[in-house]
Every structure is written in C-alpha cells, then in structure tokens.
Motif scaffolding. Structure first.
Motif, PDB file in Angstrom:
ATOM      1  N   THR C 159     -22.467  -7.652  58.349  1.00  0.00           N
ATOM      2  CA  THR C 159     -22.923  -6.460  57.623  1.00  0.00           C
ATOM      3  C   THR C 159     -23.675  -5.523  58.555  1.00  0.00           C
ATOM      4  O   THR C 159     -23.469  -4.300  58.536  1.00  0.00           O
ATOM      5  CB  THR C 159     -23.831  -6.879  56.451  1.00  0.00           C
ATOM      6  OG1 THR C 159     -23.101  -7.756  55.600  1.00  0.00           O
ATOM      7  CG2 THR C 159     -24.308  -5.660  55.668  1.00  0.00           C
ATOM      8  N   ALA C 160     -24.546  -6.077  59.355  1.00  0.00           N
ATOM      9  CA  ALA C 160     -25.318  -5.253  60.293  1.00  0.00           C
ATOM     10  C   ALA C 160     -24.394  -4.590  61.301  1.00  0.00           C
ATOM     11  O   ALA C 160     -24.433  -3.379  61.507  1.00  0.00           O
ATOM     12  CB  ALA C 160     -26.361  -6.113  61.005  1.00  0.00           C
ATOM     13  N   HIS C 161     -23.545  -5.395  61.889  1.00  0.00           N
ATOM     14  CA  HIS C 161     -22.730  -4.877  62.997  1.00  0.00           C
ATOM     15  C   HIS C 161     -21.752  -3.802  62.542  1.00  0.00           C
ATOM     16  O   HIS C 161     -21.500  -2.839  63.254  1.00  0.00           O
ATOM     17  CB  HIS C 161     -21.976  -6.032  63.666  1.00  0.00           C
ATOM     18  CG  HIS C 161     -22.896  -6.998  64.358  1.00  0.00           C
ATOM     19  ND1 HIS C 161     -22.527  -8.270  64.684  1.00  0.00           N
ATOM     20  CD2 HIS C 161     -24.185  -6.872  64.763  1.00  0.00           C
ATOM     21  CE1 HIS C 161     -23.543  -8.894  65.277  1.00  0.00           C
ATOM     22  NE2 HIS C 161     -24.562  -8.064  65.328  1.00  0.00           N
ATOM     23  N   LYS C 162     -21.225  -3.974  61.353  1.00  0.00           N
ATOM     24  CA  LYS C 162     -20.214  -2.985  60.947  1.00  0.00           C
ATOM     25  C   LYS C 162     -20.847  -1.619  60.691  1.00  0.00           C
ATOM     26  O   LYS C 162     -20.152  -0.602  60.720  1.00  0.00           O
ATOM     27  CB  LYS C 162     -19.398  -3.499  59.756  1.00  0.00           C
ATOM     28  CG  LYS C 162     -20.002  -3.257  58.408  1.00  0.00           C
ATOM     29  CD  LYS C 162     -19.040  -3.703  57.311  1.00  0.00           C
ATOM     30  CE  LYS C 162     -19.757  -3.627  55.963  1.00  0.00           C
ATOM     31  NZ  LYS C 162     -19.313  -4.651  55.034  1.00  0.00           N
ATOM     32  N   SER C 163     -22.157  -1.596  60.471  1.00  0.00           N
ATOM     33  CA  SER C 163     -22.851  -0.309  60.350  1.00  0.00           C
ATOM     34  C   SER C 163     -23.567   0.085  61.631  1.00  0.00           C
ATOM     35  O   SER C 163     -24.375   1.019  61.627  1.00  0.00           O
ATOM     36  CB  SER C 163     -23.856  -0.363  59.194  1.00  0.00           C
ATOM     37  OG  SER C 163     -23.188  -0.477  57.966  1.00  0.00           O
ATOM     38  N   GLY C 164     -23.321  -0.645  62.706  1.00  0.00           N
ATOM     39  CA  GLY C 164     -23.904  -0.269  63.987  1.00  0.00           C
ATOM     40  C   GLY C 164     -25.320  -0.751  64.203  1.00  0.00           C
ATOM     41  O   GLY C 164     -25.999  -0.301  65.133  1.00  0.00           O
ATOM     42  N   LEU C 165     -25.780  -1.675  63.378  1.00  0.00           N
ATOM     43  CA  LEU C 165     -27.127  -2.232  63.561  1.00  0.00           C
ATOM     44  C   LEU C 165     -27.034  -3.538  64.338  1.00  0.00           C
ATOM     45  O   LEU C 165     -25.996  -4.207  64.328  1.00  0.00           O
ATOM     46  CB  LEU C 165     -27.793  -2.499  62.207  1.00  0.00           C
ATOM     47  CG  LEU C 165     -28.244  -1.280  61.397  1.00  0.00           C
ATOM     48  CD1 LEU C 165     -27.061  -0.582  60.751  1.00  0.00           C
ATOM     49  CD2 LEU C 165     -29.270  -1.678  60.341  1.00  0.00           C
ATOM     50  N   THR C 166     -28.125  -3.922  64.979  1.00  0.00           N
ATOM     51  CA  THR C 166     -28.162  -5.217  65.638  1.00  0.00           C
ATOM     52  C   THR C 166     -28.956  -6.188  64.786  1.00  0.00           C
ATOM     53  O   THR C 166     -29.722  -5.786  63.904  1.00  0.00           O
ATOM     54  CB  THR C 166     -28.809  -5.122  67.039  1.00  0.00           C
ATOM     55  OG1 THR C 166     -30.163  -4.691  66.895  1.00  0.00           O
ATOM     56  CG2 THR C 166     -28.049  -4.154  67.918  1.00  0.00           C
ATOM     57  N   LEU C 167     -28.781  -7.471  65.056  1.00  0.00           N
ATOM     58  CA  LEU C 167     -29.436  -8.497  64.253  1.00  0.00           C
ATOM     59  C   LEU C 167     -30.496  -9.223  65.078  1.00  0.00           C
ATOM     60  O   LEU C 167     -30.196  -9.816  66.116  1.00  0.00           O
ATOM     61  CB  LEU C 167     -28.407  -9.508  63.722  1.00  0.00           C
ATOM     62  CG  LEU C 167     -28.981 -10.648  62.879  1.00  0.00           C
ATOM     63  CD1 LEU C 167     -29.775 -10.144  61.683  1.00  0.00           C
ATOM     64  CD2 LEU C 167     -27.871 -11.577  62.414  1.00  0.00           C
ATOM     65  N   HIS C 168     -31.714  -9.159  64.586  1.00  0.00           N
ATOM     66  CA  HIS C 168     -32.837  -9.868  65.200  1.00  0.00           C
ATOM     67  C   HIS C 168     -33.210 -11.051  64.319  1.00  0.00           C
ATOM     68  O   HIS C 168     -33.203 -10.945  63.092  1.00  0.00           O
ATOM     69  CB  HIS C 168     -34.041  -8.910  65.310  1.00  0.00           C
ATOM     70  CG  HIS C 168     -35.330  -9.605  65.638  1.00  0.00           C
ATOM     71  ND1 HIS C 168     -36.306  -9.867  64.693  1.00  0.00           N
ATOM     72  CD2 HIS C 168     -35.800 -10.112  66.816  1.00  0.00           C
ATOM     73  CE1 HIS C 168     -37.330 -10.492  65.285  1.00  0.00           C
ATOM     74  NE2 HIS C 168     -37.055 -10.647  66.552  1.00  0.00           N
ATOM     75  N   MET C 169     -33.528 -12.165  64.971  1.00  0.00           N
ATOM     76  CA  MET C 169     -34.006 -13.333  64.241  1.00  0.00           C
ATOM     77  C   MET C 169     -35.429 -13.648  64.679  1.00  0.00           C
ATOM     78  O   MET C 169     -35.689 -13.852  65.866  1.00  0.00           O
ATOM     79  CB  MET C 169     -33.107 -14.543  64.523  1.00  0.00           C
ATOM     80  CG  MET C 169     -33.607 -15.835  63.877  1.00  0.00           C
ATOM     81  SD  MET C 169     -32.562 -17.268  64.280  1.00  0.00           S
ATOM     82  CE  MET C 169     -31.225 -17.044  63.103  1.00  0.00           C
ATOM     83  N   ASP C 170     -36.335 -13.667  63.700  1.00  0.00           N
ATOM     84  CA  ASP C 170     -37.694 -14.126  63.971  1.00  0.00           C
ATOM     85  C   ASP C 170     -37.676 -15.639  63.842  1.00  0.00           C
ATOM     86  O   ASP C 170     -37.642 -16.174  62.740  1.00  0.00           O
ATOM     87  CB  ASP C 170     -38.667 -13.492  62.970  1.00  0.00           C
ATOM     88  CG  ASP C 170     -40.093 -14.014  63.131  1.00  0.00           C
ATOM     89  OD1 ASP C 170     -40.321 -14.910  63.985  1.00  0.00           O
ATOM     90  OD2 ASP C 170     -40.987 -13.541  62.417  1.00  0.00           O
ATOM     91  N   GLY C 171     -37.697 -16.309  64.974  1.00  0.00           N
ATOM     92  CA  GLY C 171     -37.628 -17.757  64.988  1.00  0.00           C
ATOM     93  C   GLY C 171     -38.964 -18.409  65.274  1.00  0.00           C
ATOM     94  O   GLY C 171     -39.038 -19.332  66.090  1.00  0.00           O
ATOM     95  N   ALA C 172     -40.003 -17.930  64.615  1.00  0.00           N
ATOM     96  CA  ALA C 172     -41.317 -18.565  64.801  1.00  0.00           C
ATOM     97  C   ALA C 172     -41.236 -20.056  64.486  1.00  0.00           C
ATOM     98  O   ALA C 172     -41.954 -20.857  65.058  1.00  0.00           O
ATOM     99  CB  ALA C 172     -42.362 -17.872  63.913  1.00  0.00           C
ATOM    100  N   ARG C 173     -40.358 -20.398  63.543  1.00  0.00           N
ATOM    101  CA  ARG C 173     -40.130 -21.810  63.200  1.00  0.00           C
ATOM    102  C   ARG C 173     -38.663 -22.168  63.466  1.00  0.00           C
ATOM    103  O   ARG C 173     -37.995 -22.803  62.648  1.00  0.00           O
ATOM    104  CB  ARG C 173     -40.519 -22.057  61.741  1.00  0.00           C
ATOM    105  CG  ARG C 173     -42.008 -21.844  61.471  1.00  0.00           C
ATOM    106  CD  ARG C 173     -42.403 -22.204  60.048  1.00  0.00           C
ATOM    107  NE  ARG C 173     -43.826 -22.001  59.829  1.00  0.00           N
ATOM    108  CZ  ARG C 173     -44.358 -20.898  59.291  1.00  0.00           C
ATOM    109  NH1 ARG C 173     -43.578 -19.901  58.928  1.00  0.00           N
ATOM    110  NH2 ARG C 173     -45.672 -20.807  59.127  1.00  0.00           N
TER     111      ARG C 173
END
Lengths: 341, 341, 341, 341
Positions: C159-173
C-alpha cells in the motif's frame, strides 16, 4: 458561478484606489511608515484597548507566526480537526514553531468544546513525553461556516486559561462572524477571553492583507523578530497597511461581510427548498454546506459552477459553497435555479 | 532627499493600474490563475529557456525559500560577509533550511572570488563535523553597488560546480545590474552558470513582488511545498503576478533601472567633485558609497537628507546613498549642492 | 514487582562485561573504530544483505533521525494514533523533520491497516495545501503488545509503495516480535517490504543502544550528517557499538526476548484465570494489557506493584504490564497471586 | 602514539565498574532513578549552590540543548571562530535553536575578549534585521588548549550581562582547566558570572556522559522538554548518571585531569627543546599546539603517531597533540624522541 472560495474574487475598488493614494513620495520602509502607524491606531480604536498589531500578507502567515510566538517548540496546540491550521496550511504551524504538535479535536459543525479540550488535556499531562499544552485555537467563523457564540468563546477561554493555555482565534472570516453576532470586535475577542487574533481581510475584499493582533502587547518584540525571520516583513509595508486602512474605512469590512452573509443565506434558503437537497448545517456566515444528489452536483458543474466537495456518500455529496463580498447576485439565483434542474 | 533605500519609494503607476485591471471577476486562487500563467510564460521568454518561476512577496522570502530548496539542513552556503542573506535577513536562511550554516567570505567591494570560495571549502572538507558544502550565493548588484562581470560569474560558477555546489544569485537589484552590463538576462544567469535566481522587482517599482527562478525545473515541486508551508503562497496570487507582468511589460523594469542608475552616476560624479568627499568604490548600479567629512554628513541630515552610515572613522563616515526608479532628479542636485556647503 | 516498562531493568551482564573489554587502548572516535565496523558487519550477516547501519543511544533518536532522513519538512508520516512516535516522543519527529505532519490512524490492538492508510491518503491528495505523503511507520511489536504478521507487513508495504511512500518499522521490541513469529530478521523486514528499521536493544538488555538500519544504503550520508547535527554521534562510539555486539553475540538478544515473552504469556494466562480480570488483547510479545476491577489494581499497588493505567472506565481500569528480559520469575507469580487477592 | 584526541581513549575502570553496580534491580526510567538524584545532589555540593543539572550523552548535545534553551530562534550567539560550537558540531546549535546565528569572533589563542564582543554587538543593534543578541559562549579550556583566567571570565560576563546577554561556558575540558587554575568549580563558573555550563566528562574518562548545568534553575522545565524532544532523554538514565557519579567520586575527575595536563606539559617541554620545533601557544591544559618542520611531522606519522594538522605553511605545519587521562607515559617520551629524529 464561482463558489469555490471567497478568495476567488479580486479586491474592493476602495482598497485598490487607496494603494495608488499611498504610493506617492518617499516613506520609511519595513513598517516604519505613517500608513502603518495609522492603521494600528485605527485597530486600537476598533478593539477599544491597547494592542500590538502587525500586518502580514497571508492567513497562513498570520496563524503560524502567531502560534510560534505563543507556543514553544515543545508545546501543543489544541484545535478542531478540520481547522485551517490543522489541514490547510501544509503544517505551517509545525514549521514555524519548530515542531510543536497540533492536537486534532472532534466537534460538531467545525467547532470545539470545553469538554473536548479537557479530555485531550488528560492525554497531555504526562510530563516531557508529551508536548506541553500551550494554546487553544478556534476559528471564527469556522471552516464549516458556523459561529461560536460569545458564551461559547468565553467557556473555551475559561477552559484554556485555567490550565495555563492561551486562546488564539483564527479570524480569517472575522467580519463575517462579527456582523452575524452583531456585537463589537472587543466583545467577540478579548472581552470573551481571546488572547491573540488573526484578523483576516483578504477573503473579504483585500488583495493580500491580514493582521496579527496581540491583546497582550508583551509579545510584540518576539513577533516582530519572527515576522522578519520568516520573510514576512514587507519592505514597502505601506501597501499592506493601506489595504487594511481602506478595509476599515467607512466600515467597508462590515458592509462587505453583510453582503456576503446575506447572499449566503439567500443561497442556503434557496437550496433548502430544492427537492433532494439538504443543508448540512446552519448558514451563519458566508458559507453554505449542503448535501446534493450526485446528479444535481454534476449538472451544476456542467453549467460552469465551481465548488468543492466536502464529503462523499454513495448517492449524494456534501458540497461547500462560499459566497464572497463580490459574488454577483445573479450567480446565486442562477445556481439555485440550476440546482432545481 | 531620501537616499536611505530603494524601497523608500512607492510603486510605478503602470503597476498600480494593472492591479485594478486584473481584479475583475473570479479567478482560481493560490497561483492557478491566468495572470500567473502569463507572467511565468513571459519570464520563460525573457530568459530564453524553460524555467520554474514562482512569485513571492519579499526578497527575504525569495532568498530563504530558494536556499532551503537547494541546501539541506546539514549543508553550508558560501556568501559574502556583507550580503543580504548574511546580515540583513535576521538569519532567515538558517530558519528556512532547518539550521544550515552561512559561511561568511571576505572580498573587495562586496564581491566574492573563486579563491575565497576554494579556501573556505578546505575548512569544510572534514566529513560530518562540518556542514556539507551545498550552495554559493552571490548578489548582483552587490550590497556595495558593484557588479560581477559575466566572466566573474562564470568563474565562480565553475568553482562551485566542480565541488558539487550550485550557484544562487540574489538579484534584488537584477535589473540595475543588467542594464549596466548591457547583456541579456540569459547571459547574466544560466549561460554564465547560475542555477537559481532571486529575481527582484520590489526595489525597482513593484509593491511587493519578486520571483524565484530555477533553471533546473526539477526543484519546482519542492519549492511549491516550501512556499506554502512558509505562508508565502498568496491566495489571490494574481495580485502579485500582476505586479511582475506590468513590471516586465514594455520594458518598464529596464527603463526604471536605467533611470536609477543614471541618477546614481550623476550623484556619484557630483559628490566626487565635492572637496573632502571620496567615493568608496565604483558606482556601477544605483548605489553610491562615499566617505564624507563628518560635518558634511551632519549638514545633509540637518537639511533633511536620509541615508545610512556604512562605516566609521574618527574624522569621516562612509555613507550609503541609494537611488530608486522614482527618486526626484531635483533631490540629486539638491543633495550635491548641500554637500558642497 | 515492577511491570511499568521493560526499561525499568538494567543491562545484561554480558553487555556490561563487553564494555570493559572494548575500553582498552586507543581507537578512532566518532564511529571509525573496529567495534563499530564489526557490529555493522554482523548486522549485515543477520539481515542477509547489504545495509547501512548506525548505532544511536535512544529509540526516540533512532525513530526521529530515520524519519527526518525519509520525510521532507513538507511531508507526512502515517502511523497508529497510539504509536510511540505519535504520542511518546514529545513530537521529536516533528522537530527532526523540520515540521512534518504525523497523521494519526486508528486500528485495533495498536495496528494499522492498508485500508486506514488508503483512506487517509485521500485527504492528503490536495497538492501543497496538505503535507506530501512520504512515510508509513509501523511498530513491531506494537505499543499494545501485538505483532504484525508477515502478510500484514507485506500488505502495508504494498500500500505504501504503490503511492510512493516508504515503510519504516519502529522495532524498539524487534526481538520480542521476531521470536514470536519464528522467522528471520530478513523475512520480518526487507523481504516483507520494510525500507528502514529502528532496531531496538535497550529495552531488551542494552544500556543505551539502538541501530538505525537502511535497506537502501543511499540514505547513509544524509543520515550521518543528521546524526551528527543532532548531537547523536557519540565520540567514543565503541561503547555503543559494543553493547550491540554483545547483544547479538550467542543470540543473547533472542534468548532475552524469549524469556520475556514466555513470562508475559505466563502472566497473561495467570491473570486471565483471575475472576473479574479480562485480557484486553492477545499476549503476543512481552506486554500484557488487561482490564482489572479497580480494587484489584489498588491492592496490587498497595503491595508495591508498578504498572501504568492505559484506559479508564467507571468500575475498572485497563492496565499495561510489561515484562523484561530481567524481570524475576517470582514477581510474575507474586503478581498473579496478589491479583487473586 | 595516539594524540589525535582525548576521546581516542576508553573509560576509567572505576566508571566501568560502577555501571555494573548500578545495573542491579529495577529502577524508574527517564531520569527518575536514585543514581541520577544522587549525582545531581553531588553536583550541587561541588558547585556550592542550587543548580539544575541534566546528564546527556555528548558534548554537542550539551552545548546545543543549552544554547537552544538560552537563545531564541531569532537570537545570536557570540563565540570564537574556532570554537567547537562554531566549527565542529555540524551547525547543531543552529538546528536546535531553530535557526539562530552564531557570530564568529576573532581572538588570540582561541579566546575571545570583551572588546571583540562589544565590537560585534554594534553590528547587531539594528532591530529585527539582525538576530537579537542573546548569548556569549566561551570554551574552557579553549580549542587551542588555553585557559581563561577568572578575571577574564569575569570581564566577559560583565560585558555580556550589561547588554542583556547570558554567558555559556563549554566545559568539555572543564576539569583540565580547573586543575590548572587551582580554583573551585564555583569560582570558575557562577562566581565569575557564568550562567550556564556544559560540564564535560567523556573526554576525561567517561564513556558518554556530560551534564548541562543551569545556575538559574528557572530553565529546568524548558531544558527537560527540549532534551526529550531531541531524543536525548536516555530511558535507562542511571547508566549515564552512574558515569558521572564515579567520575566525581574520590576526585577521579581531578586526578585524571592532572595526569593529562602534566603529560601535556611534559610533551610541550620536550618538543620545545627539539630543534626546528616551536610551540604555537602556551600549554595550559591537555593540548599542545606546535609548529613542526614538515619532515618531522612526516617521520612521526611513519612511526605510527596519530595527530591532526591545524594550520599549514610552505615549510612547516602546526599540529595539535591532545593528551588524555589514559595516554601512556611511554607514548609521550617516544613521541619526543621520534620528533628529535
């Protein structure tokens, strides 16, 4: 038939004429001129007290500079989730403040309530993990064309003040609200607890002129530095101030607003009588929000009408229609007739 | 006798008249109007190539928004230590960029040199401990009323480009420089290696209008977002664009600049002949910098002359005298006579 | 009985010991040391591809610096309304980005969905009036102790990529989520479409160490400048990198996470059996969210238990209980017994 | 033979050991722990008055957060042109303040003077066109290894205060300066007019620990918000505070500094006796600046010596040699011998 926005129309002739008048001769620049001094004095008279008033060229600048003066980078501003500062300024307040948080509140017809503010404040009472609550901002008239009563403003101001927040009013359509309430500018602002005002003129007849008004003049120096640093201190300031001067002269601002509001009511009344059309809220200023069957909206656009969709449902669409000081009366009548089909 | 600044005078009548002309009727707002489209097309023709051009209302906004588009928050801009961006904009570039560094370079008569840039770059080649060199900015005409030759611009551009920097020109007095050089706008900018231009109009006859011009149109989208976010996207944009349209029509910009420059030369020549007065540098545009014995400066001020001191010595003062498109010829003659005593 | 947070406990002995080991002798500073090189190499092996990895000292720094690298000042980040970046970092992302907007999305159990992203994007497709959509950020494990399946991550990434957004993951855990899914780090990140990762270690046994990992190494230089400019480039970097090295050595990170998760499940199972207590959601990592009758919560606090309230109802309270790598087993048993009364 | 920086060496064993000591058990996070409370109390005792003290992990964070608390976005900070905040922090102060200006002053041996400050202030007394003077920042010991006497600090403080500015001291090498002056911490700071201190520990034996100390405790709340918002509030704060606690325990900080200073003097004395080598300034703390014939510098590097060049001339180079608390004595002797050839 352009009902897209009240900034779709040009400027009042009186204001254009005044630009030529003040252009003659040399004058001090950067706001040290006589026109600016006069208009600030005039605003003081209109608001019946000492104020610090500063012309700027856009509503976004007025709001964002005012909020940056009132809210630290680590602060929070509480506002309606449909307010201009929240959704129409490309996050200008976040930029001008250095990263403050705009907390979006719900509320019917574009207005927030003391209860919504208090509920939100509970989530922002966690020390440094949350931004520090600093400002409540209301829009008068609201983005949905509604108006806060003086009692409502007073109640919001009391809620803000008792938690140490200040109250900002985005008055991009200040005149439209004022003539509806029929009160004085003082009554709608500082007498009701408003601390800072973005006083709009552009939408109601100016070319590019607003004023930021602090009822607490202690903010003056900081604001002046911020305005300069943001590139909003116009060198030939007399041309911005002159717009405000002509706007206030002979109550042009009020007559412009009365005309727009009256036409908006006529438009609202006319549309309410169209089968299938329903008003989405009260018509209190110069905006009309109405649900149209989709074929009606399509027909209007085919005939050249300009307006924005505000919400969608499968069978109908909620549209926003904004009437300006210069919208032709014939356009209103024509729009209603076209809606009837 | 106001020689304090070229923004001390009002606006050209042609420009004021055009505001009324474009005011009629409804138009799309926020720059989607026909006037804005026309003026951008006109600028394309004048610069003889595709460009991305954007009207704004102040020179500080033009410079700071352009630099923010060109320089990351962790970047550095190399400029003269007396340039407007360095000392006259309340550190607006630092704010708009999010904290970039302006590296102040020395240089005679307000102009920087390739050697000064190269020397400074050596100090900024230390990885992340120093901001990343990103932009060279020159002012044409300079704050000291001097002008870069096309060869000088070309040499600076080459120096910038070979280190990966882009070249910005602050053209607040672009027309004044252009008529002196007698070249085309293209020759003074992109053909000489300029990448981005702040194209001034306010000082030379507009009310509040400049344009940011990118010769690399890839910057367009970013600039548009930044302009909006900074409150510099005027809703009734046609009124800003109209100023530029009238400014360019019938070469008004060039005739205004020629008049100002000619009067400045007359003023410079006249003062050079006054005993005790020495010109501090060449008169190449519309500014005259001269050393006055202190009694001469005092006498002029007593007679109502307005101008700024630029430097002090025990016995004399260096003053800046700026002539505008509208400065009365009589004031120039009167000033010289008063200087003679 | 401290269940307030997984940062309430100290550090794993293996990590503390390693600090002394790497302290000997001279080393290059600011990340040019051998320990940092080794740990980046180790992360490359763990993630099975080339990456750009950078140690930092806090999760807020990791998230805010990553987002500032990915999102322009005029951009928007889409995230859950309860995410750490949205409500627990004092609007650090807004500060680091220079004023970007965090768009708060709803979603059950702390997780967002493709549908919620798509609905929000519709409101941010209005040109420069709204910030430009730039990043989607998800938290794995989420603030409500739940975990995105790989299919869910994949769907969000698409979903993000098809609209040109990148995906960030907050992996604190991150480790807590990983051991639950039983997949590889690569599978939970870039193979599922994650572009950038905040890789947490502090909550799971380090003193103060996280890593920002870009799967697109083109971001490396910008990140390094931003980290320095934000004061997050530690001079004796070997001491931060050493924490990560020991954390990854012998799968300490995984065994720590398994222990915490197992105890959390034991705590959840035990509480679910207490009359009047209801789990508020599944226990998928090291957090337990449960509704307690108010007297039960009060009794636990009287006996010294530490935990946060998450939501309130008249008769009961939803509490958050977080188990760490070092929470004593006896505390879990004791807490359950005390809850039983 | 690593004389590149005092951050090239690891940490004092006492500090490493203390990390393990404080790691046991659960503690409140984000600075609410007992270790942090103790170290703040200890600093109060050392500085002999009430203070607001806050641990952070880097010197850049200490300086930039302090300056952002003291200087508004539209303010100016006056500092030496070679100071760390001016040239070694990637313009972090400009970022943290939101765009303040750092005004670079000249001065012999890395030190500024009241006269230089006063001359600069004249250029910043032009209203909103220039940033508002807000802070003077001095570095003790300076980047050139020199030390301000108490009288010099007093004179600078008086100059700052009489113009309404506050005085910040960058004490990255505070202990090195203190043991040279032989005065108390109070005498070198608030008793001499210093308002705010960046108290360094990392270069002198800690892993990553500094403290920002406000002698005016009214700044406390703002600083705490800013620290959090910048990602500099470490969750397991006890591990940062413990470094400071061990650093101050049994005067470890003073003995570390005395050792480094003594070795620096030995190094300076030894080099001064080498034919062709000239000291570039006095050796007052732990840095030695000396002019080397280029073959000497080359020979040293061939033998593995690490140090930075500070200035270049055709025949010789000025080098910076920094001695740390842990530099082996043998390295000093070896370096001198190698210089002799």
């Amino acid at each position: 038939m352009n009902f897209a926005s009240d900034n779709a129309y040009g400027a009042s002739p009186e204001i254009l004429t005044h630009l030529s008048t003040v252009s003659a001769g040399a004058a001090d620049s950067y706001g040290e001129d006589a026109v600016t001094a006069r208009v600030c004095e005039r605003l003081r008279a209109i608001f019946e007290r000492d104020i610090a008033a500063f012309p700027v060229v856009t509503g976004t600048a007025a709001n964002a500079l005012a909020l940056a003066t009132l809210c630290p980078p680590y602060g929070a501003v509480f506002c309606h989730h449909e307010s201009h500062i929240a959704v129409d300024e490309c996050a200008a307040p976040e930029f001008f403040t250095g990263g403050a948080k705009l907390v979006h509140l719900d509320g019917d017809h574009g207005k927030i309530t003391p209860a919504a503010i208090e509920a939100a404040l509970l989530n922002y009472a966690r020390g440094v993990h949350s931004p520090k609550p600093a400002v409540v901002s209301i829009t008068q008239a609201s983005e949905l064309g509604t108006i806060y009563s003086i009692a409502e403003i007073r109640a919001i101001a009391d809620t803000a003040h008792k938690s140490g927040l200040t109250l900002h009013m985005d008055g991009a359509r200040f005149a439209n609200a004022l003539v509806t309430l029929g009160c004085t500018p003082a009554e709608m602002t500082w007498k009701a607890g408003v601390d800072t005002l973005s006083f709009g003129a552009t939408k109601n007849g100016a070319l590019c002129a607003e004023a930021v008004i602090f009822f607490d003049t202690a903010h003056a120096q900081e604001f002046e530095y911020r305005r300069k640093k943001a590139g909003h201190l116009v060198s030939k300031m007399r041309f911005i101030s002159a717009q405000l001067e002509a706007y206030l002269e002979n109550d042009l601002w009020l007559s412009n607003a009365r005309r727009a509001n009256a036409l908006a009511r006529r438009l609202g009344d006319g549309l309410a009588a169209v089968p299938g059309v329903t008003l989405a809220g009260p018509v209190e200023a110069n905006g009309v929000f109405a649900w149209f069957p989709k074929p009606v909206a399509a027909r209007l656009r085919e005939r050249g009408a300009r307006f924005y969709d505000w919400a969608q449902e499968p069978e109908r669409v909620m549209v926003r229609l904004v009437v300006s000081f210069a919208t032709p009366e014939a356009d209103v009548a024509n729009f209603i007739e076209t809606a009837k089909g």
